[in-house]
Design a protein around this motif. Structure first.
Motif, PDB file in Angstrom:
ATOM      1  N   ARG A 727       0.834  -1.214   0.000  1.00 30.56           N
ATOM      2  CA  ARG A 727       0.000   0.000   0.000  1.00 30.56           C
ATOM      3  C   ARG A 727       0.865   1.258   0.000  1.00 30.56           C
ATOM      4  O   ARG A 727       0.607   2.211  -0.723  1.00 30.56           O
ATOM      5  CB  ARG A 727      -0.920   0.006   1.226  1.00 30.56           C
ATOM      6  CG  ARG A 727      -2.046  -1.005   1.144  1.00 30.56           C
ATOM      7  CD  ARG A 727      -3.098  -0.735   2.200  1.00 30.56           C
ATOM      8  NE  ARG A 727      -2.565  -0.701   3.557  1.00 30.56           N
ATOM      9  CZ  ARG A 727      -2.492  -1.764   4.374  1.00 30.56           C
ATOM     10  NH1 ARG A 727      -2.914  -2.961   3.958  1.00 30.56           N
ATOM     11  NH2 ARG A 727      -2.021  -1.652   5.581  1.00 30.56           N
ATOM     12  N   ILE A 745      -6.256   7.546  -2.386  1.00 30.18           N
ATOM     13  CA  ILE A 745      -6.889   6.763  -1.298  1.00 30.18           C
ATOM     14  C   ILE A 745      -7.812   5.708  -1.883  1.00 30.18           C
ATOM     15  O   ILE A 745      -7.765   4.526  -1.518  1.00 30.18           O
ATOM     16  CB  ILE A 745      -7.663   7.716  -0.350  1.00 30.18           C
ATOM     17  CG1 ILE A 745      -6.659   8.540   0.470  1.00 30.18           C
ATOM     18  CG2 ILE A 745      -8.601   6.918   0.566  1.00 30.18           C
ATOM     19  CD1 ILE A 745      -7.307   9.666   1.277  1.00 30.18           C
ATOM     20  N   ASP A 746      -8.578   6.099  -2.896  1.00 28.46           N
ATOM     21  CA  ASP A 746      -9.507   5.151  -3.514  1.00 28.46           C
ATOM     22  C   ASP A 746      -8.780   4.015  -4.211  1.00 28.46           C
ATOM     23  O   ASP A 746      -9.129   2.847  -4.098  1.00 28.46           O
ATOM     24  CB  ASP A 746     -10.404   5.885  -4.524  1.00 28.46           C
ATOM     25  CG  ASP A 746     -11.510   6.685  -3.816  1.00 28.46           C
ATOM     26  OD1 ASP A 746     -11.579   6.562  -2.567  1.00 28.46           O
ATOM     27  OD2 ASP A 746     -12.258   7.386  -4.498  1.00 28.46           O
ATOM     28  N   VAL A 748      -5.744   2.905  -3.687  1.00 24.50           N
ATOM     29  CA  VAL A 748      -5.071   2.014  -2.737  1.00 24.50           C
ATOM     30  C   VAL A 748      -6.103   1.099  -2.084  1.00 24.50           C
ATOM     31  O   VAL A 748      -5.880  -0.110  -1.964  1.00 24.50           O
ATOM     32  CB  VAL A 748      -4.291   2.834  -1.682  1.00 24.50           C
ATOM     33  CG1 VAL A 748      -3.804   1.928  -0.549  1.00 24.50           C
ATOM     34  CG2 VAL A 748      -3.128   3.563  -2.328  1.00 24.50           C
ATOM     35  N   LEU A 749      -7.220   1.652  -1.734  1.00 22.24           N
ATOM     36  CA  LEU A 749      -8.292   0.862  -1.109  1.00 22.24           C
ATOM     37  C   LEU A 749      -8.761  -0.257  -2.040  1.00 22.24           C
ATOM     38  O   LEU A 749      -8.857  -1.415  -1.640  1.00 22.24           O
ATOM     39  CB  LEU A 749      -9.480   1.776  -0.797  1.00 22.24           C
ATOM     40  CG  LEU A 749      -9.626   2.236   0.654  1.00 22.24           C
ATOM     41  CD1 LEU A 749     -10.772   3.230   0.762  1.00 22.24           C
ATOM     42  CD2 LEU A 749      -9.857   1.041   1.584  1.00 22.24           C
ATOM     43  N   HIS A 752      -6.107  -2.877  -2.520  1.00 23.81           N
ATOM     44  CA  HIS A 752      -5.972  -3.644  -1.291  1.00 23.81           C
ATOM     45  C   HIS A 752      -7.096  -4.674  -1.179  1.00 23.81           C
ATOM     46  O   HIS A 752      -6.836  -5.867  -0.929  1.00 23.81           O
ATOM     47  CB  HIS A 752      -5.991  -2.714  -0.074  1.00 23.81           C
ATOM     48  CG  HIS A 752      -6.051  -3.443   1.230  1.00 23.81           C
ATOM     49  ND1 HIS A 752      -4.920  -3.929   1.846  1.00 23.81           N
ATOM     50  CD2 HIS A 752      -7.097  -3.803   2.018  1.00 23.81           C
ATOM     51  CE1 HIS A 752      -5.275  -4.560   2.964  1.00 23.81           C
ATOM     52  NE2 HIS A 752      -6.604  -4.491   3.107  1.00 23.81           N
ATOM     53  N   GLU A 753      -8.330  -4.241  -1.401  1.00 23.65           N
ATOM     54  CA  GLU A 753      -9.457  -5.162  -1.254  1.00 23.65           C
ATOM     55  C   GLU A 753      -9.393  -6.283  -2.285  1.00 23.65           C
ATOM     56  O   GLU A 753      -9.679  -7.441  -1.980  1.00 23.65           O
ATOM     57  CB  GLU A 753     -10.778  -4.400  -1.376  1.00 23.65           C
ATOM     58  CG  GLU A 753     -11.043  -3.430  -0.229  1.00 23.65           C
ATOM     59  CD  GLU A 753     -11.082  -4.103   1.145  1.00 23.65           C
ATOM     60  OE1 GLU A 753     -11.392  -5.324   1.231  1.00 23.65           O
ATOM     61  OE2 GLU A 753     -10.784  -3.416   2.149  1.00 23.65           O
ATOM     62  N   ILE A 806     -16.365  -1.978  -1.540  1.00 23.31           N
ATOM     63  CA  ILE A 806     -15.364  -0.901  -1.558  1.00 23.31           C
ATOM     64  C   ILE A 806     -14.863  -0.687  -2.972  1.00 23.31           C
ATOM     65  O   ILE A 806     -14.756   0.439  -3.461  1.00 23.31           O
ATOM     66  CB  ILE A 806     -14.210  -1.224  -0.600  1.00 23.31           C
ATOM     67  CG1 ILE A 806     -14.704  -1.065   0.838  1.00 23.31           C
ATOM     68  CG2 ILE A 806     -12.980  -0.341  -0.875  1.00 23.31           C
ATOM     69  CD1 ILE A 806     -13.713  -1.417   1.904  1.00 23.31           C
ATOM     70  N   THR A 810     -15.160   2.744  -5.036  1.00 21.93           N
ATOM     71  CA  THR A 810     -14.000   3.588  -5.356  1.00 21.93           C
ATOM     72  C   THR A 810     -13.719   3.644  -6.855  1.00 21.93           C
ATOM     73  O   THR A 810     -13.086   4.568  -7.339  1.00 21.93           O
ATOM     74  CB  THR A 810     -12.746   3.066  -4.635  1.00 21.93           C
ATOM     75  OG1 THR A 810     -12.635   1.656  -4.905  1.00 21.93           O
ATOM     76  CG2 THR A 810     -12.844   3.274  -3.135  1.00 21.93           C
TER      77      THR A 810
ATOM     78  N   PHE B  58      -4.837   3.584   7.785  1.00 16.28           N
ATOM     79  CA  PHE B  58      -5.578   2.800   6.799  1.00 16.28           C
ATOM     80  C   PHE B  58      -6.455   1.779   7.512  1.00 16.28           C
ATOM     81  O   PHE B  58      -6.023   1.084   8.423  1.00 16.28           O
ATOM     82  CB  PHE B  58      -4.590   2.082   5.875  1.00 16.28           C
ATOM     83  CG  PHE B  58      -5.247   1.233   4.837  1.00 16.28           C
ATOM     84  CD1 PHE B  58      -5.730   1.803   3.656  1.00 16.28           C
ATOM     85  CD2 PHE B  58      -5.421  -0.130   5.026  1.00 16.28           C
ATOM     86  CE1 PHE B  58      -6.341   1.018   2.701  1.00 16.28           C
ATOM     87  CE2 PHE B  58      -6.029  -0.908   4.062  1.00 16.28           C
ATOM     88  CZ  PHE B  58      -6.490  -0.338   2.893  1.00 16.28           C
ATOM     89  N   ARG B  92     -12.768   7.718   4.572  1.00 12.22           N
ATOM     90  CA  ARG B  92     -13.299   7.281   3.272  1.00 12.22           C
ATOM     91  C   ARG B  92     -13.945   5.891   3.418  1.00 12.22           C
ATOM     92  O   ARG B  92     -15.034   5.657   2.918  1.00 12.22           O
ATOM     93  CB  ARG B  92     -12.144   7.264   2.260  1.00 12.22           C
ATOM     94  CG  ARG B  92     -12.508   6.743   0.893  1.00 12.22           C
ATOM     95  CD  ARG B  92     -13.421   7.700   0.150  1.00 12.22           C
ATOM     96  NE  ARG B  92     -13.632   7.238  -1.218  1.00 12.22           N
ATOM     97  CZ  ARG B  92     -14.773   7.244  -1.857  1.00 12.22           C
ATOM     98  NH1 ARG B  92     -15.866   7.714  -1.251  1.00 12.22           N
ATOM     99  NH2 ARG B  92     -14.898   6.829  -3.105  1.00 12.22           N
ATOM    100  N   ILE B  96     -17.768   4.837   2.904  1.00 11.27           N
ATOM    101  CA  ILE B  96     -18.205   3.853   1.906  1.00 11.27           C
ATOM    102  C   ILE B  96     -19.056   2.769   2.565  1.00 11.27           C
ATOM    103  O   ILE B  96     -20.116   2.378   2.042  1.00 11.27           O
ATOM    104  CB  ILE B  96     -16.983   3.217   1.215  1.00 11.27           C
ATOM    105  CG1 ILE B  96     -16.273   4.257   0.321  1.00 11.27           C
ATOM    106  CG2 ILE B  96     -17.390   1.997   0.378  1.00 11.27           C
ATOM    107  CD1 ILE B  96     -14.942   3.804  -0.232  1.00 11.27           C
ATOM    108  N   LEU B  97     -18.580   2.310   3.728  1.00 11.67           N
ATOM    109  CA  LEU B  97     -19.288   1.182   4.372  1.00 11.67           C
ATOM    110  C   LEU B  97     -20.336   1.649   5.391  1.00 11.67           C
ATOM    111  O   LEU B  97     -20.912   0.834   6.109  1.00 11.67           O
ATOM    112  CB  LEU B  97     -18.259   0.250   5.024  1.00 11.67           C
ATOM    113  CG  LEU B  97     -17.265  -0.393   4.041  1.00 11.67           C
ATOM    114  CD1 LEU B  97     -16.273  -1.266   4.791  1.00 11.67           C
ATOM    115  CD2 LEU B  97     -18.004  -1.209   2.984  1.00 11.67           C
TER     116      LEU B  97
END
Lengths: 841, 126
Positions: A727, A745-746, A748-749, A752-753, A806, A810, B58, B92, B96-97
């Motif tokens: 990350r 941020i989006d 990376v998120l 990651h997911e 997520i 994103t 994070f 964020r 989102i959640l």
């Protein structure tokens, strides 16, 4: 005759001795000349005495004849008629006894009887004549001086004796006359040494002269009267002229002086001739001997100079051969020695090369035939002929050279008149090469020349044996060394590598320098450069071991210091190794290094062109360094940047400070701005060699990190623990790519997911590999995450997990594909737009 | 590329009866277990818990899941559970959640402590 000074002393001694001998001989000759002169004078005196004696004897005989006549009855009786008859019998007309006639004179002076023709007229009276009066007065014979007859005007000498009658009384005078006749001096008289004889009578008249003149030098005549006989040298002669030689003797009977008056040249001619002859012989002999001496000296000098030159050339050849590292060094030394040994020659040496043993030009020395460039293969033609035929090749005369080597003769402007070529034969008869001598002049080659060439070759062959062996071994060693080094370095992600290895000197042993570079699957690059102290198998083995260890360690260790610490464990006791380990992440441009006894790394800022040297994270060499002393430093590389790591062979020189060597390559590196990695490596190696030959091994790696790549392409183990690092790297890369924070941020998120999905559901936490590609092109981010696992849908929410939620929230597009080979998640985000919708729970 | 600090949990009691659990590091799939164990070990019944995410850069979906599970456990026992989060990335994910619809989310720990002290346990949930 060892030295020039000695020879010169001998020469001077010889000249002095010859001159002394010549002087001695001259002295002897001079004394002999004096003797000769004395002898000549004595002989002259003897001659003149002899002449006087001859005159006396003659006149004595004439007088006794007259006496006999005077005692004849005719004369005693004064019978003139019988006297006349008698006289004519004794002295006929033109008789020789009394050539002037014979006659009797009475006491009154009347000529009463004569052998001459009967005369008419009164009888001749000679009462006034000296001889008549003297004889009457003395009653003794008398010889007159020169007289002139009363009639006939003849020149006479009169010899007179008294006559007596029967009673013994003086009756008159009997006179016999000699006629003096002018005659050239006979050859005989000259040969007998009577040349220049003069007779002077009592009155001082010269009887030999027609005029009965008196000699001019009356003093001399007076002197001559005083002494009986004498020789006068260098005196005034009878004519009064000086410098004459005069010998004289007086005759007692006639009272005459007999003299020889000559010039000294006449008298001493023979002595002088002898002297001249002797001096000439002495001078000639001396000159001959001197000439001989000088000739010997010069010859000896020439020989000595030539001998000295020869031995100097031989000594120089021995020295050069001892220093020769390569076969070409040997060839150069041989060519120099040969060209110097034969004045005015060019020596060409060719050596067999390669497996086929092709003759190649190895060296040229001496007075190269003009217009032929050094490298011209035409020069090699004679040597090649000797090499191919294996025998000596000789061409004498321009025509012969042109016939044998037409190309060579054409190329030589001045022409070549002598070619001498011979093969170089090894100990076992193999042909190692050939040499050729080229001369513009026609020169004969003697057996001694052959021997000289052979002697040079003998030395060179020995050295060639050594250099050939060394070169072969060196090639093997270099080959082995290269086999231990990587053939290829990673090149991608806008990072280029170039490496160089320089095998130092001509050593036969493998060096211990290495370099290596590895790109890990996660995109991180590791570079290692090092130098094992020492050479040979042990060093090479350790080097190979360290290289392999490095390659292993980098896969689970990012820290350059930690990698260095692990390498440290491989160093045997007593071993010493210097290393530099580099770690570079092309996506974050983070750059870490750790030095152990190694020269600083250099970084060129590709924008400013400035070079910085880094050595803050440095420890002692491995083998001396403790684990704690090994440190690392992290930097962010500028964009673009060039990193150089090298072993000290590149910068170390005997007698030169290592800092000076580093400064030199820093300067070279600063000039390479804009070059690619290969050019930079070449420039550094050339720059380091430029000043003086690199004599140590040197290894060099250039890493050129141009820009941050547009593609983030890595693979990671399916392990959640690696995600935090991933990350951060991704975040930094996105940042360097200029993507703003919200979008970072989006992204990376979402990544990651997707990865966690693969780890958790694809591989069910059993591990595996996850492939990640993030491509930034234009205003789009395209993300792909793949695994090779078997997807098990998450429970209890089978349709939509939070991870998917997520991703969808994103990203603008989400596409998840499950297949037999694994799962592929494709995401797409359009940059610069607002974030995606926020779905309800 | 130095290694990042490991995940850490720090528990303190700013006021009697209020437990402040400060998480440091990333709260994700890898560290979620550690955080949930730390939260489960807390004493007091009913508990009043503040989870401070100021030190968290994070949070991923599993982190949120863990927070929701912990909040439910506390609240089921009649306790109070407040989360405070500052970083944009964390906010964020919360957005989102919709974590804030399940758990009370405030900005700072002080705010969280004040909310627990002032409000009744049942009132905290918005």
């Amino acid at each position: 005759l060892t030295s020039g000074a000695q020879r010169r002393r001998l020469l001077v001694g010889g000249i002095v001795a010859v001159l002394a001998l010549a002087a001695l001989a001259g002295n002897f000759a001079w004394r002999q000349y004096d003797d000769g002169k004395r002898h000549a004078l004595n002989e002259l005196r003897a001659r003149v005495v002899l002449a006087a004696a001859v005159f006396d004897t003659y006149f004595g005989g004439e007088i006794s004849q007259l006496r006999t006549i005077a005692e004849t009855p005719a004369v005693r009786d004064e019978n003139t008629a019988s006297m006349r008859a008698y006289f004519r019998r004794v002295q006929p007309l033109n008789g020789t006894a009394f050539s002037g006639g014979l006659g009797w004179i009475d006491r009154d002076g009347q000529v009463r009887a004569s052998s001459g023709p009967t005369r008419t007229g009164p009888a001749l009276n000679v009462a006034d004549r000296g001889y008549f009066r003297t004889v009457l007065a003395t009653d003794k014979p008398f010889i007159s001086g020169g007289l002139i007859s009363r009639h006939g005007q003849r020149r006479l000498i009169v010899m007179a004796v008294p006559t007596h009658d029967a009673n013994g009384r003086l009756s008159g005078v009997l006179a016999g006359a000699l006629r003096l006749q002018q005659s050239a001096p006979s050859k005989q008289s000259v040969a007998l040494g009577f040349q220049g004889i003069v007779v002077i009578d009592r009155d001082g008249q010269e009887l030999t002269l027609t005029s009965f003149a008196h000699p001019a030098n009356t003093a001399l005549v007076r002197l001559m009267r005083k002494h009986q006989a004498e020789v006068l040298s260098d005196t005034r002669g009878l004519t009064g002229a000086g410098g004459r030689v005069v010998a004289y003797a007086t005759t007692p009977l006639a009272g005459w002086i007999t003299a020889i008056d000559r010039s000294p040249s006449g008298v001493f001619a023979s002595a002088r001739r002898v002297l001249a002859l002797q001096l000439a012989s002495i001078v000639a002999a001396a000159l001959l001997i001197l000439g001989l001496l000088i000739w010997i000296f010069r010859r000896a000098s020439r020989n000595a100079v030539a001998e000295r030159q020869r031995s100097e050339i031989a000594a120089e050849l021995t020295r050069s051969l001892a220093d020769a590292y390569t076969s070409n060094d040997v060839a150069a030394a041989l060519a120099t020695a040969l060209s110097k040994s034969f004045a005015g020659s060019a020596a060409v040496v060719g050596l067999a090369e390669g497996s086929r043993g092709e003759l190649t030009l190895a060296a040229v020395a001496g007075e190269r035939p003009s217009t032929i460039p050094v490298g011209d293969p035409v020069l090699l033609a004679p040597a090649a002929a000797a090499y191919e035929r294996g025998t000596k090749q000789i061409a004498s005369g321009q025509a012969a050279v042109a016939k044998a080597f037409p190309d060579l003769q054409r190329a030589a402007a001045r022409g070549i008149a002598t070619v001498y070529a011979t093969p170089i034969l090894g100990r076992r008869g193999g042909r190692l090469g050939a040499v050729a001598l080229l001369l513009a002049d026609q020169v004969p080659f003697a057996a001694t020349d052959d021997a000289l060439v052979e002697a040079h070759l003998e030395q060179a062959i020995q050295a060639l044996g050594r250099t050939f062996r060394q070169e072969r071994d060196h090639e093997v060693a270099v080959e082995l060394q290269r086999s231990l080094l990587p053939t290829e370095l990673p090149a991608q992600d806008d990072v280029a590598f170039a490496a160089r290895y320089h095998a130092g000197g001509t050593g036969v042993e493998v060096g211990g320098d290495w370099y290596d570079a590895v790109r890990r699957p996660d995109g991180v690059l590791h570079v290692s450069v090092g130098d094992v102290a020492g050479r040979g198998i042990a060093a090479a083995t350790l080097m190979a071991q360290l290289r392999n260890a490095f390659r292993a360690y980098v896969f689970d260790c990012t820290s350059p210091a930690e990698i260095t610490r692990r390498l440290r464990r491989h160093i045997p006791s007593g071993g010493m190794v210097t290393t530099v380990c580099l770690t570079f992440d092309p996506y974050t441009r983070r750059f870490g290094y750790s030095l152990a006894g190694h020269p600083p790394i250099l970084i060129l800022d590709g924008t400013t062109g400035t070079v910085s040297a880094h050595s803050a994270a440095g420890s002692p060499p491995l083998g001396f360094a403790s684990a704690e002393s090994i440190t690392e430093e992290w930097l962010t590389l500028p964009e673009p940047a060039t990193v150089v790591a090298y072993t000290d062979g590149l910068v170390e020189r005997r007698g030169v400070n290592i800092d000076a060597g580093i400064e030199r390559i820093v300067a070279v590196l600063a000039e390479t701005k804009g070059s690619h990695a290969g050019q930079t490596a070449e420039a550094l190696l050339t720059g380091a060699v430029a000043e003086d030959a690199i004599d140590d091994d040197a290894a060099l790696v250039v890493m050129q990190a141009a820009v941050v790549p547009a593609l983030f392409d890595i693979e990671i183990p399916a392990d959640a623990r690696v995600m935090s690092t991933l990350r951060r790297r991704l975040e930094t890369w996105l940042c360097l790519r200029g993507i703003d924070e919200t979008e970072r941020i989006d992204a990376v998120l979402a990544v990651h997911e997707a990865c966690i999905n693969s780890i958790e559901h694809g591989y069910q936490l059993n591990g595996g590999t996850v492939w990640l590609r993030v491509e930034h092109g234009g205003d789009t981010l395209a993300i792909a995450v793949e695994d090779s696992g078997t997807w098990r849908p998450p429970t209890p929410d089978p349709s939509r997990g939070r991870g998917t939620q997520i991703m969808e929230a994103t990203m603008q597009a989400t596409d998840i594909t499950h297949g037999a080979a694994g799962t592929r998640v494709a995401l797409r985000q359009r940059l610069g737009t607002s974030a995606g919708v926020t779905p309800a729970v | 590329m130095p290694e990042e600090p490991a995940f850490a949990v720090h528990v303190s009691e700013p006021e009697p009866g209020i437990e402040l659990v400060a998480l440091n590091g990333d709260l994700d799939f890898a560290s979620g277990g550690e955080a949930s164990a730390a939260l489960a070990a807390l004493n007091g019944d009913p508990r009043r818990v503040v989870v401070d995410l100021s030190g968290v850069g994070f949070v991923d979906s599993s982190g949120v899941k863990m927070l929701v599970a912990a909040a439910r456990a506390v609240e089921d026992d009649g306790g109070t559970f407040v989360v405070c989060a500052a970083s944009a990335a964390v906010r964020r994910v919360i957005d989102i959640l919709h974590l804030d619809q399940v758990v009370r989310v405030v900005e700072t720990p002080a705010e969280a402590v004040a909310a627990i002290r002032d409000g009744a346990p049942g009132e905290v949930k918005s």
